[in-house]
Design a protein around this motif. Structure first.
Motif, PDB file in Angstrom:
ATOM      1  N   THR A 223      33.236  38.117  37.615  1.00 21.24           N
ATOM      2  CA  THR A 223      33.275  37.488  38.932  1.00 21.24           C
ATOM      3  C   THR A 223      33.978  36.139  38.868  1.00 21.24           C
ATOM      4  N   PHE A 224      33.675  35.353  37.830  1.00 19.62           N
ATOM      5  CA  PHE A 224      34.308  34.040  37.704  1.00 19.62           C
ATOM      6  C   PHE A 224      35.817  34.178  37.506  1.00 19.62           C
ATOM      7  N   ARG A 225      36.221  35.140  36.698  1.00 16.38           N
ATOM      8  CA  ARG A 225      37.657  35.328  36.448  1.00 16.38           C
ATOM      9  C   ARG A 225      38.383  35.713  37.732  1.00 16.38           C
ATOM     10  N   PHE A 226      37.798  36.634  38.492  1.00 19.36           N
ATOM     11  CA  PHE A 226      38.415  37.040  39.754  1.00 19.36           C
ATOM     12  C   PHE A 226      38.456  35.880  40.748  1.00 19.36           C
ATOM     13  N   ALA A 227      37.367  35.113  40.812  1.00 17.50           N
ATOM     14  CA  ALA A 227      37.302  33.995  41.755  1.00 17.50           C
ATOM     15  C   ALA A 227      38.342  32.932  41.425  1.00 17.50           C
ATOM     16  N   LEU A 228      38.505  32.621  40.147  1.00 12.11           N
ATOM     17  CA  LEU A 228      39.485  31.616  39.730  1.00 12.11           C
ATOM     18  C   LEU A 228      40.902  32.082  40.060  1.00 12.11           C
ATOM     19  N   GLU A 229      41.184  33.344  39.820  1.00 11.42           N
ATOM     20  CA  GLU A 229      42.510  33.897  40.129  1.00 11.42           C
ATOM     21  C   GLU A 229      42.795  33.820  41.628  1.00 11.42           C
ATOM     22  N   TYR A 230      41.846  34.242  42.441  1.00 12.00           N
ATOM     23  CA  TYR A 230      42.030  34.272  43.891  1.00 12.00           C
ATOM     24  C   TYR A 230      42.185  32.855  44.447  1.00 12.00           C
ATOM     25  N   PHE A 231      41.319  31.950  44.016  1.00 12.94           N
ATOM     26  CA  PHE A 231      41.321  30.583  44.535  1.00 12.94           C
ATOM     27  C   PHE A 231      42.602  29.846  44.155  1.00 12.94           C
ATOM     28  N   THR A 232      43.060  30.050  42.929  1.00  7.68           N
ATOM     29  CA  THR A 232      44.277  29.367  42.470  1.00  7.68           C
ATOM     30  C   THR A 232      45.470  29.719  43.335  1.00  7.68           C
ATOM     31  N   TRP A 233      45.552  30.971  43.770  1.00  8.07           N
ATOM     32  CA  TRP A 233      46.693  31.396  44.583  1.00  8.07           C
ATOM     33  C   TRP A 233      46.502  31.121  46.071  1.00  8.07           C
ATOM     34  N   ILE A 234      45.247  30.933  46.499  1.00  4.80           N
ATOM     35  CA  ILE A 234      44.976  30.583  47.903  1.00  4.80           C
ATOM     36  C   ILE A 234      45.359  29.140  48.189  1.00  4.80           C
ATOM     37  N   ILE A 235      45.199  28.261  47.209  1.00  6.60           N
ATOM     38  CA  ILE A 235      45.378  26.823  47.400  1.00  6.60           C
ATOM     39  C   ILE A 235      46.732  26.444  48.003  1.00  6.60           C
ATOM     40  N   PRO A 236      47.879  27.013  47.561  1.00  7.21           N
ATOM     41  CA  PRO A 236      49.168  26.612  48.160  1.00  7.21           C
ATOM     42  C   PRO A 236      49.267  26.875  49.659  1.00  7.21           C
TER      43      PRO A 236
END
Length: 463
Positions: A135-148
Protein backbone atom coordinates in the motif's frame (compact mmCIF):
# COMPACT_ATOMS: atom_id res chain seq x y z
CA UNK A 1 -24.87 47.46 -21.13
CA UNK A 2 -22.32 45.26 -19.42
CA UNK A 3 -23.23 46.73 -16.02
CA UNK A 4 -26.74 45.24 -16.27
CA UNK A 5 -25.63 41.75 -17.32
CA UNK A 6 -26.60 40.19 -13.96
CA UNK A 7 -29.67 42.26 -13.10
CA UNK A 8 -31.86 39.21 -13.82
CA UNK A 9 -30.67 37.85 -10.44
CA UNK A 10 -33.01 40.25 -8.65
CA UNK A 11 -35.92 39.90 -11.09
CA UNK A 12 -36.41 36.27 -12.11
CA UNK A 13 -38.17 33.78 -9.74
CA UNK A 14 -35.68 32.21 -7.32
CA UNK A 15 -36.73 28.68 -8.30
CA UNK A 16 -35.93 29.35 -11.94
CA UNK A 17 -32.59 30.90 -10.99
CA UNK A 18 -31.72 27.92 -8.78
CA UNK A 19 -32.28 25.49 -11.64
CA UNK A 20 -30.34 27.69 -14.05
CA UNK A 21 -27.26 27.79 -11.83
CA UNK A 22 -27.57 24.45 -10.05
CA UNK A 23 -27.68 22.05 -12.99
CA UNK A 24 -24.36 23.00 -14.60
CA UNK A 25 -22.64 23.44 -11.23
CA UNK A 26 -23.84 20.06 -9.93
CA UNK A 27 -22.65 18.40 -13.13
CA UNK A 28 -19.30 20.19 -12.82
CA UNK A 29 -18.76 19.08 -9.22
CA UNK A 30 -19.89 15.54 -9.94
CA UNK A 31 -17.43 15.38 -12.79
CA UNK A 32 -14.70 16.84 -10.60
CA UNK A 33 -15.44 14.15 -8.01
CA UNK A 34 -15.10 11.54 -10.73
CA UNK A 35 -11.41 12.38 -11.13
CA UNK A 36 -10.58 10.49 -7.95
CA UNK A 37 -13.48 8.03 -8.09
CA UNK A 38 -12.79 6.88 -11.65
CA UNK A 39 -9.17 6.27 -10.72
CA UNK A 40 -10.31 4.12 -7.82
CA UNK A 41 -12.75 2.09 -9.92
CA UNK A 42 -10.12 1.25 -12.54
CA UNK A 43 -7.47 0.61 -9.89
CA UNK A 44 -9.81 -1.72 -7.98
CA UNK A 45 -10.52 -3.77 -11.10
CA UNK A 46 -6.86 -4.09 -12.15
CA UNK A 47 -5.65 -7.53 -11.05
CA UNK A 48 -2.16 -6.23 -10.25
CA UNK A 49 -3.42 -3.37 -8.05
CA UNK A 50 -6.70 -4.39 -6.33
CA UNK A 51 -7.48 -3.46 -2.74
CA UNK A 52 -3.90 -2.40 -2.03
CA UNK A 53 -4.14 0.15 -4.83
CA UNK A 54 -7.56 1.21 -3.52
CA UNK A 55 -6.16 1.72 -0.03
CA UNK A 56 -3.28 3.76 -1.52
CA UNK A 57 -5.73 5.96 -3.40
CA UNK A 58 -7.65 6.56 -0.17
CA UNK A 59 -4.46 7.62 1.63
CA UNK A 60 -3.65 10.23 -1.04
CA UNK A 61 -7.20 11.61 -1.01
CA UNK A 62 -6.69 13.93 2.03
CA UNK A 63 -3.84 15.70 0.22
CA UNK A 64 -6.22 16.52 -2.62
CA UNK A 65 -8.70 17.86 -0.07
CA UNK A 66 -6.04 20.10 1.51
CA UNK A 67 -5.31 21.64 -1.90
CA UNK A 68 -9.06 21.98 -2.48
CA UNK A 69 -9.41 23.83 0.85
CA UNK A 70 -7.15 26.66 -0.31
CA UNK A 71 -8.80 26.55 -3.73
CA UNK A 72 -12.30 27.02 -2.31
CA UNK A 73 -11.21 29.72 0.11
CA UNK A 74 -10.08 31.76 -2.88
CA UNK A 75 -12.75 30.70 -5.40
CA UNK A 76 -15.84 30.68 -3.18
CA UNK A 77 -14.70 33.81 -1.38
CA UNK A 78 -14.18 35.86 -4.52
CA UNK A 79 -17.38 34.42 -6.04
CA UNK A 80 -19.46 35.72 -3.11
CA UNK A 81 -17.58 39.04 -3.13
CA UNK A 82 -17.99 39.54 -6.89
CA UNK A 83 -21.72 38.78 -6.64
CA UNK A 84 -22.17 41.30 -3.83
CA UNK A 85 -20.11 43.88 -5.73
CA UNK A 86 -22.23 43.45 -8.86
CA UNK A 87 -25.42 43.69 -6.80
CA UNK A 88 -24.15 46.92 -5.24
CA UNK A 89 -23.06 48.21 -8.72
CA UNK A 90 -19.37 48.36 -7.72
CA UNK A 91 -18.02 47.06 -11.04
CA UNK A 92 -14.35 48.08 -10.89
CA UNK A 93 -14.02 46.38 -7.50
CA UNK A 94 -15.34 43.13 -9.00
CA UNK A 95 -12.70 43.17 -11.76
CA UNK A 96 -9.84 43.85 -9.35
CA UNK A 97 -10.91 41.02 -7.06
CA UNK A 98 -10.97 38.52 -9.95
CA UNK A 99 -7.47 39.52 -11.05
CA UNK A 100 -6.15 39.24 -7.52
CA UNK A 101 -7.75 35.82 -7.03
CA UNK A 102 -6.37 34.48 -10.32
CA UNK A 103 -2.83 35.44 -9.41
CA UNK A 104 -3.20 34.22 -5.83
CA UNK A 105 -4.55 30.80 -6.84
CA UNK A 106 -1.65 30.18 -9.22
CA UNK A 107 0.88 31.11 -6.54
CA UNK A 108 -0.79 28.99 -3.85
CA UNK A 109 -0.91 25.99 -6.19
CA UNK A 110 2.84 26.10 -6.79
CA UNK A 111 3.60 26.46 -3.06
CA UNK A 112 1.41 23.46 -2.18
CA UNK A 113 3.08 21.32 -4.87
CA UNK A 114 6.57 22.13 -3.57
CA UNK A 115 5.61 21.34 0.04
CA UNK A 116 3.96 18.09 -1.02
CA UNK A 117 7.02 16.94 -2.95
CA UNK A 118 9.46 17.71 -0.13
CA UNK A 119 7.37 16.01 2.58
CA UNK A 120 5.56 13.35 0.54
CA UNK A 121 6.74 10.31 2.54
CA UNK A 122 6.00 11.95 5.88
CA UNK A 123 2.52 12.99 4.73
CA UNK A 124 1.67 9.52 3.44
CA UNK A 125 2.85 7.92 6.66
CA UNK A 126 0.74 10.30 8.73
CA UNK A 127 -2.41 9.46 6.73
CA UNK A 128 -1.96 5.70 7.19
CA UNK A 129 -0.12 4.51 4.09
CA UNK A 130 2.10 2.12 6.07
CA UNK A 131 -0.75 -0.28 6.73
CA UNK A 132 1.48 -2.63 4.68
CA UNK A 133 4.47 -2.29 2.33
CA UNK A 134 2.47 -2.73 -0.88
CA UNK A 135 0.00 0.00 0.00
CA UNK A 136 2.80 2.42 0.87
CA UNK A 137 4.61 1.73 -2.40
CA UNK A 138 1.47 2.31 -4.45
CA UNK A 139 0.60 5.46 -2.49
CA UNK A 140 4.07 6.96 -2.95
CA UNK A 141 3.99 6.24 -6.69
CA UNK A 142 0.53 7.76 -7.15
CA UNK A 143 1.20 10.83 -5.00
CA UNK A 144 4.54 11.61 -6.65
CA UNK A 145 2.89 11.80 -10.07
CA UNK A 146 -0.20 13.68 -8.83
CA UNK A 147 1.88 16.54 -7.40
CA UNK A 148 2.79 18.23 -10.77
CA UNK A 149 -0.92 18.67 -11.48
CA UNK A 150 -1.67 20.51 -8.21
CA UNK A 151 -1.06 24.07 -9.55
CA UNK A 152 -3.39 23.43 -12.51
CA UNK A 153 -5.99 21.87 -10.22
CA UNK A 154 -5.95 24.81 -7.79
CA UNK A 155 -6.17 27.47 -10.51
CA UNK A 156 -8.90 25.73 -12.53
CA UNK A 157 -11.12 24.95 -9.55
CA UNK A 158 -10.64 28.43 -8.03
CA UNK A 159 -11.75 30.15 -11.22
CA UNK A 160 -14.84 27.98 -11.74
CA UNK A 161 -16.97 29.79 -9.09
CA UNK A 162 -15.84 33.12 -10.57
CA UNK A 163 -16.99 32.06 -14.02
CA UNK A 164 -20.35 31.00 -12.56
CA UNK A 165 -20.69 34.35 -10.78
CA UNK A 166 -20.01 36.04 -14.12
CA UNK A 167 -23.13 34.34 -15.46
CA UNK A 168 -21.59 31.39 -17.34
CA UNK A 169 -22.25 28.22 -15.33
CA UNK A 170 -22.61 26.23 -18.56
CA UNK A 171 -19.04 27.09 -19.50
CA UNK A 172 -17.85 25.66 -16.18
CA UNK A 173 -19.83 22.50 -16.86
CA UNK A 174 -18.37 22.09 -20.33
CA UNK A 175 -14.74 22.60 -19.33
CA UNK A 176 -15.03 20.27 -16.36
CA UNK A 177 -16.81 17.61 -18.43
CA UNK A 178 -14.09 17.70 -21.05
CA UNK A 179 -11.36 17.48 -18.43
CA UNK A 180 -13.03 14.48 -16.79
CA UNK A 181 -13.60 12.92 -20.20
CA UNK A 182 -9.86 13.03 -20.84
CA UNK A 183 -9.28 11.31 -17.49
CA UNK A 184 -11.91 8.62 -18.11
CA UNK A 185 -10.55 7.82 -21.58
CA UNK A 186 -6.89 7.72 -20.55
CA UNK A 187 -7.36 5.77 -17.30
CA UNK A 188 -8.12 2.35 -18.86
CA UNK A 189 -5.53 2.93 -21.59
CA UNK A 190 -2.74 3.66 -19.12
CA UNK A 191 -3.82 1.08 -16.49
CA UNK A 192 -4.94 -1.90 -18.59
CA UNK A 193 -3.27 -1.45 -21.99
CA UNK A 194 0.12 -0.04 -21.01
CA UNK A 195 -0.07 -1.44 -17.43
CA UNK A 196 1.38 1.76 -15.98
CA UNK A 197 -0.33 1.14 -12.63
CA UNK A 198 -0.67 4.01 -10.20
CA UNK A 199 1.51 6.20 -12.41
CA UNK A 200 -0.96 5.81 -15.27
CA UNK A 201 -3.92 6.69 -13.05
CA UNK A 202 -2.15 9.84 -11.86
CA UNK A 203 -1.10 10.94 -15.37
CA UNK A 204 -4.67 10.56 -16.66
CA UNK A 205 -5.89 12.74 -13.81
CA UNK A 206 -3.44 15.60 -14.24
CA UNK A 207 -3.97 15.75 -18.01
CA UNK A 208 -7.65 16.38 -17.40
CA UNK A 209 -6.80 19.02 -14.80
CA UNK A 210 -4.48 20.83 -17.20
CA UNK A 211 -7.26 21.06 -19.78
CA UNK A 212 -9.75 22.49 -17.25
CA UNK A 213 -7.20 25.06 -16.07
CA UNK A 214 -6.55 26.14 -19.66
CA UNK A 215 -10.28 26.62 -20.28
CA UNK A 216 -10.57 28.72 -17.11
CA UNK A 217 -7.64 30.89 -18.19
CA UNK A 218 -9.18 31.35 -21.63
CA UNK A 219 -12.48 32.52 -20.13
CA UNK A 220 -11.20 35.08 -17.63
CA UNK A 221 -8.79 36.54 -20.19
CA UNK A 222 -11.22 36.86 -23.12
CA UNK A 223 -14.84 36.02 -22.33
CA UNK A 224 -15.89 37.81 -19.10
CA UNK A 225 -19.42 39.23 -19.41
CA UNK A 226 -20.68 40.86 -16.21
CA UNK A 227 -17.22 41.63 -14.84
CA UNK A 228 -14.97 44.16 -16.56
CA UNK A 229 -11.54 42.49 -16.59
CA UNK A 230 -8.20 43.23 -18.21
CA UNK A 231 -4.49 42.75 -17.58
CA UNK A 232 -4.52 45.86 -15.41
CA UNK A 233 -6.63 43.93 -12.88
CA UNK A 234 -4.02 41.16 -12.63
CA UNK A 235 -2.13 42.10 -9.47
CA UNK A 236 -2.13 41.26 -5.78
CA UNK A 237 -4.60 43.46 -3.93
CA UNK A 238 -4.22 43.01 -0.15
CA UNK A 239 -7.14 45.38 0.54
CA UNK A 240 -9.57 43.24 -1.47
CA UNK A 241 -8.01 39.97 -0.34
CA UNK A 242 -8.86 40.94 3.25
CA UNK A 243 -12.47 41.29 2.13
CA UNK A 244 -13.03 38.25 -0.10
CA UNK A 245 -10.87 35.60 1.62
CA UNK A 246 -12.96 35.66 4.85
CA UNK A 247 -16.03 34.93 2.69
CA UNK A 248 -14.34 31.69 1.63
CA UNK A 249 -13.15 30.83 5.12
CA UNK A 250 -16.07 28.46 5.74
CA UNK A 251 -15.19 26.50 2.61
CA UNK A 252 -11.55 26.40 3.70
CA UNK A 253 -12.30 25.26 7.24
CA UNK A 254 -14.88 22.81 5.99
CA UNK A 255 -12.25 21.07 3.86
CA UNK A 256 -9.42 21.34 6.38
CA UNK A 257 -11.62 20.01 9.17
CA UNK A 258 -12.64 17.22 6.79
CA UNK A 259 -8.94 16.37 6.42
CA UNK A 260 -8.63 16.22 10.21
CA UNK A 261 -11.65 13.96 10.34
CA UNK A 262 -10.32 11.72 7.53
CA UNK A 263 -6.92 11.54 9.21
CA UNK A 264 -8.56 10.48 12.46
CA UNK A 265 -10.62 7.84 10.64
CA UNK A 266 -7.58 6.45 8.79
CA UNK A 267 -5.47 6.35 11.96
CA UNK A 268 -8.25 4.62 13.94
CA UNK A 269 -8.99 2.24 11.07
CA UNK A 270 -5.35 1.22 10.98
CA UNK A 271 -5.11 0.90 14.78
CA UNK A 272 -8.34 -0.97 15.50
CA UNK A 273 -8.27 -2.94 12.25
CA UNK A 274 -5.00 -4.48 13.44
CA UNK A 275 -6.80 -5.59 16.63
CA UNK A 276 -9.70 -7.20 14.73
CA UNK A 277 -9.85 -11.00 14.51
CA UNK A 278 -10.10 -10.92 10.70
CA UNK A 279 -8.43 -7.71 9.59
CA UNK A 280 -5.56 -8.23 11.98
CA UNK A 281 -4.30 -10.90 9.56
CA UNK A 282 -1.63 -9.59 7.11
CA UNK A 283 -3.52 -10.77 4.00
CA UNK A 284 -6.62 -8.75 4.98
CA UNK A 285 -5.01 -5.76 6.71
CA UNK A 286 -5.66 -3.31 3.83
CA UNK A 287 -9.40 -4.08 3.54
CA UNK A 288 -10.79 -1.59 6.13
CA UNK A 289 -8.69 1.23 4.67
CA UNK A 290 -9.80 0.39 1.12
CA UNK A 291 -13.47 0.03 2.08
CA UNK A 292 -13.69 3.26 4.07
CA UNK A 293 -12.23 4.95 0.99
CA UNK A 294 -15.01 3.52 -1.18
CA UNK A 295 -17.69 4.71 1.24
CA UNK A 296 -16.14 8.17 1.34
CA UNK A 297 -16.08 8.29 -2.47
CA UNK A 298 -19.80 7.50 -2.61
CA UNK A 299 -20.39 10.14 0.06
CA UNK A 300 -18.32 12.53 -2.06
CA UNK A 301 -20.71 11.96 -4.98
CA UNK A 302 -23.72 12.80 -2.81
CA UNK A 303 -22.01 15.81 -1.27
CA UNK A 304 -21.03 17.02 -4.75
CA UNK A 305 -24.76 17.28 -5.55
CA UNK A 306 -25.42 18.93 -2.19
CA UNK A 307 -22.56 21.41 -2.53
CA UNK A 308 -23.41 22.11 -6.19
CA UNK A 309 -26.98 22.94 -5.30
CA UNK A 310 -25.93 25.06 -2.32
CA UNK A 311 -23.05 26.83 -4.10
CA UNK A 312 -25.35 27.69 -7.01
CA UNK A 313 -27.18 29.90 -4.51
CA UNK A 314 -24.04 31.97 -3.88
CA UNK A 315 -24.31 34.42 -6.82
CA UNK A 316 -28.09 34.66 -6.34
CA UNK A 317 -27.82 35.20 -2.58
CA UNK A 318 -24.87 37.57 -2.79
CA UNK A 319 -26.47 39.71 -5.48
CA UNK A 320 -29.81 39.99 -3.67
CA UNK A 321 -28.17 40.70 -0.32
CA UNK A 322 -26.16 43.44 -2.00
CA UNK A 323 -29.28 44.78 -3.73
CA UNK A 324 -31.34 44.71 -0.51
CA UNK A 325 -33.83 41.87 -1.16
CA UNK A 326 -33.81 39.62 1.95
CA UNK A 327 -37.28 38.28 1.11
CA UNK A 328 -35.91 36.61 -2.04
CA UNK A 329 -33.00 35.20 -0.04
CA UNK A 330 -35.43 33.67 2.47
CA UNK A 331 -37.46 31.98 -0.29
CA UNK A 332 -34.28 30.61 -1.81
CA UNK A 333 -33.12 29.22 1.57
CA UNK A 334 -36.43 27.39 2.05
CA UNK A 335 -36.26 25.88 -1.43
CA UNK A 336 -32.64 24.83 -0.92
CA UNK A 337 -33.23 23.04 2.39
CA UNK A 338 -36.21 21.18 0.94
CA UNK A 339 -34.23 19.97 -2.08
CA UNK A 340 -31.25 18.92 0.06
CA UNK A 341 -33.48 16.84 2.33
CA UNK A 342 -34.88 15.04 -0.72
CA UNK A 343 -31.34 14.32 -1.96
CA UNK A 344 -30.42 12.93 1.46
CA UNK A 345 -33.45 10.63 1.51
CA UNK A 346 -32.58 9.28 -1.95
CA UNK A 347 -28.99 8.63 -0.87
CA UNK A 348 -30.22 6.88 2.29
CA UNK A 349 -32.27 4.44 0.21
CA UNK A 350 -29.21 3.58 -1.89
CA UNK A 351 -26.81 2.98 1.01
CA UNK A 352 -29.28 0.94 3.03
CA UNK A 353 -30.74 -1.24 0.28
CA UNK A 354 -28.11 -1.46 -2.47
CA UNK A 355 -24.62 -1.42 -0.88
CA UNK A 356 -23.65 -4.78 -2.38
CA UNK A 357 -24.00 -3.38 -5.91
CA UNK A 358 -21.65 -0.52 -5.07
CA UNK A 359 -19.15 -3.01 -3.66
CA UNK A 360 -19.20 -4.90 -6.95
CA UNK A 361 -18.42 -1.71 -8.86
CA UNK A 362 -15.26 -1.31 -6.78
CA UNK A 363 -13.95 -4.82 -7.43
CA UNK A 364 -15.59 -6.89 -4.66
CA UNK A 365 -15.87 -9.91 -6.96
CA UNK A 366 -12.10 -10.17 -7.12
CA UNK A 367 -11.58 -9.91 -3.36
CA UNK A 368 -12.30 -12.08 -0.32
CA UNK A 369 -15.76 -12.47 1.23
CA UNK A 370 -14.61 -10.24 4.10
CA UNK A 371 -14.15 -7.35 1.67
CA UNK A 372 -17.76 -7.53 0.43
CA UNK A 373 -19.33 -8.08 3.87
CA UNK A 374 -17.39 -5.23 5.47
CA UNK A 375 -18.31 -2.93 2.58
CA UNK A 376 -22.03 -3.60 3.11
CA UNK A 377 -21.75 -3.06 6.87
CA UNK A 378 -19.72 0.11 6.41
CA UNK A 379 -22.24 1.67 4.02
CA UNK A 380 -25.24 0.88 6.18
CA UNK A 381 -23.74 2.16 9.42
CA UNK A 382 -21.43 4.97 8.35
CA UNK A 383 -24.04 6.75 6.19
CA UNK A 384 -27.27 5.94 8.04
CA UNK A 385 -27.87 9.64 8.88
CA UNK A 386 -26.82 11.00 5.51
CA UNK A 387 -30.02 13.10 5.36
CA UNK A 388 -28.74 15.22 8.26
CA UNK A 389 -25.32 15.46 6.63
CA UNK A 390 -26.89 16.93 3.48
CA UNK A 391 -28.96 19.53 5.34
CA UNK A 392 -26.00 20.50 7.53
CA UNK A 393 -23.71 21.08 4.56
CA UNK A 394 -26.36 23.12 2.71
CA UNK A 395 -26.85 25.39 5.73
CA UNK A 396 -23.10 25.97 6.12
CA UNK A 397 -22.65 27.07 2.51
CA UNK A 398 -25.77 29.23 2.31
CA UNK A 399 -24.92 31.12 5.50
CA UNK A 400 -21.46 31.80 4.07
CA UNK A 401 -23.03 33.16 0.87
CA UNK A 402 -25.07 35.58 3.00
CA UNK A 403 -21.84 37.17 4.18
CA UNK A 404 -21.76 35.40 7.57
CA UNK A 405 -18.48 33.43 7.21
CA UNK A 406 -17.68 33.11 10.91
CA UNK A 407 -20.98 31.47 11.84
CA UNK A 408 -20.60 29.12 8.89
CA UNK A 409 -16.98 28.34 9.75
CA UNK A 410 -17.92 27.68 13.37
CA UNK A 411 -20.54 25.14 12.32
CA UNK A 412 -18.02 23.38 10.08
CA UNK A 413 -15.48 23.15 12.91
CA UNK A 414 -18.13 21.78 15.27
CA UNK A 415 -19.04 19.10 12.74
CA UNK A 416 -15.65 17.97 11.50
CA UNK A 417 -13.27 18.65 14.40
CA UNK A 418 -15.22 18.59 17.66
CA UNK A 419 -17.72 15.88 16.71
CA UNK A 420 -16.07 14.32 13.63
CA UNK A 421 -12.49 13.83 14.78
CA UNK A 422 -13.36 13.77 18.49
CA UNK A 423 -15.91 10.97 18.32
CA UNK A 424 -13.76 9.05 15.84
CA UNK A 425 -11.04 8.88 18.49
CA UNK A 426 -13.30 8.30 21.53
CA UNK A 427 -15.93 5.81 20.29
CA UNK A 428 -13.51 3.07 19.13
CA UNK A 429 -12.14 2.93 22.69
CA UNK A 430 -15.46 1.37 23.71
CA UNK A 431 -16.68 -0.21 20.45
CA UNK A 432 -13.50 -1.15 18.58
CA UNK A 433 -13.66 -0.97 14.78
CA UNK A 434 -17.44 -0.50 14.92
CA UNK A 435 -16.86 2.69 16.87
CA UNK A 436 -15.15 4.23 13.84
CA UNK A 437 -18.21 3.44 11.72
CA UNK A 438 -20.74 4.81 14.22
CA UNK A 439 -18.79 8.04 14.74
CA UNK A 440 -20.02 9.45 11.41
CA UNK A 441 -23.80 9.27 11.96
CA UNK A 442 -23.39 10.33 15.60
CA UNK A 443 -21.52 13.45 14.44
CA UNK A 444 -24.15 14.27 11.82
CA UNK A 445 -27.00 13.89 14.30
CA UNK A 446 -25.41 16.09 16.96
CA UNK A 447 -24.44 18.72 14.38
CA UNK A 448 -27.99 18.87 13.06
CA UNK A 449 -29.23 19.95 16.49
CA UNK A 450 -26.84 22.93 16.39
CA UNK A 451 -27.57 23.67 12.72
CA UNK A 452 -31.31 23.71 13.33
CA UNK A 453 -30.94 26.43 15.95
CA UNK A 454 -28.83 28.54 13.55
CA UNK A 455 -31.30 27.99 10.69
CA UNK A 456 -34.13 29.31 12.88
CA UNK A 457 -32.02 32.36 13.71
CA UNK A 458 -31.30 33.05 10.03
CA UNK A 459 -35.00 32.82 9.15
CA UNK A 460 -35.81 35.39 11.80
CA UNK A 461 -33.15 37.75 10.47
CA UNK A 462 -34.39 37.43 6.88
CA UNK A 463 -37.96 38.07 7.98
Amino acid sequence: MKENANIFLEREPVGKLLVRYAVPLIVSLLVAALYNIVDQIFIANADYLGSNGNAANNVVFPMTVIALAFTLMIGDGVCAFVSMSLGAREYSQAGDSVGSAALLSGTVGVIIAVVYYVFREELLTFFGARVNDETFRFALEYFTWIIPGIPFYVFGQAMNPVISADGSPNYVMFSTLMGAGINIVLDPVFIFVFRMGMTGAALATIMGQIFTAFMSLLYISRKMKAVTFSRNNLHYNPRLMKRYLPLGMCSFLSQISLVISVAAVNIMIKKYGALDDIFGRPEYSQIPMAVIGIVMKFFQIVISVVVGLSASCTPITGYNMGAGHPDRVRKLFTLLLTCEAVIGIAAFVVVEFFPAYIAELFGASGESEYYASFTVRCFRVYLCLIVFACVNKAAFIFIQAMGRPYISAGLSIIREVIFGAGLTVIMPMFMGLNGVLWSMPTSDGLTFIVSFAVIVMIYRELS
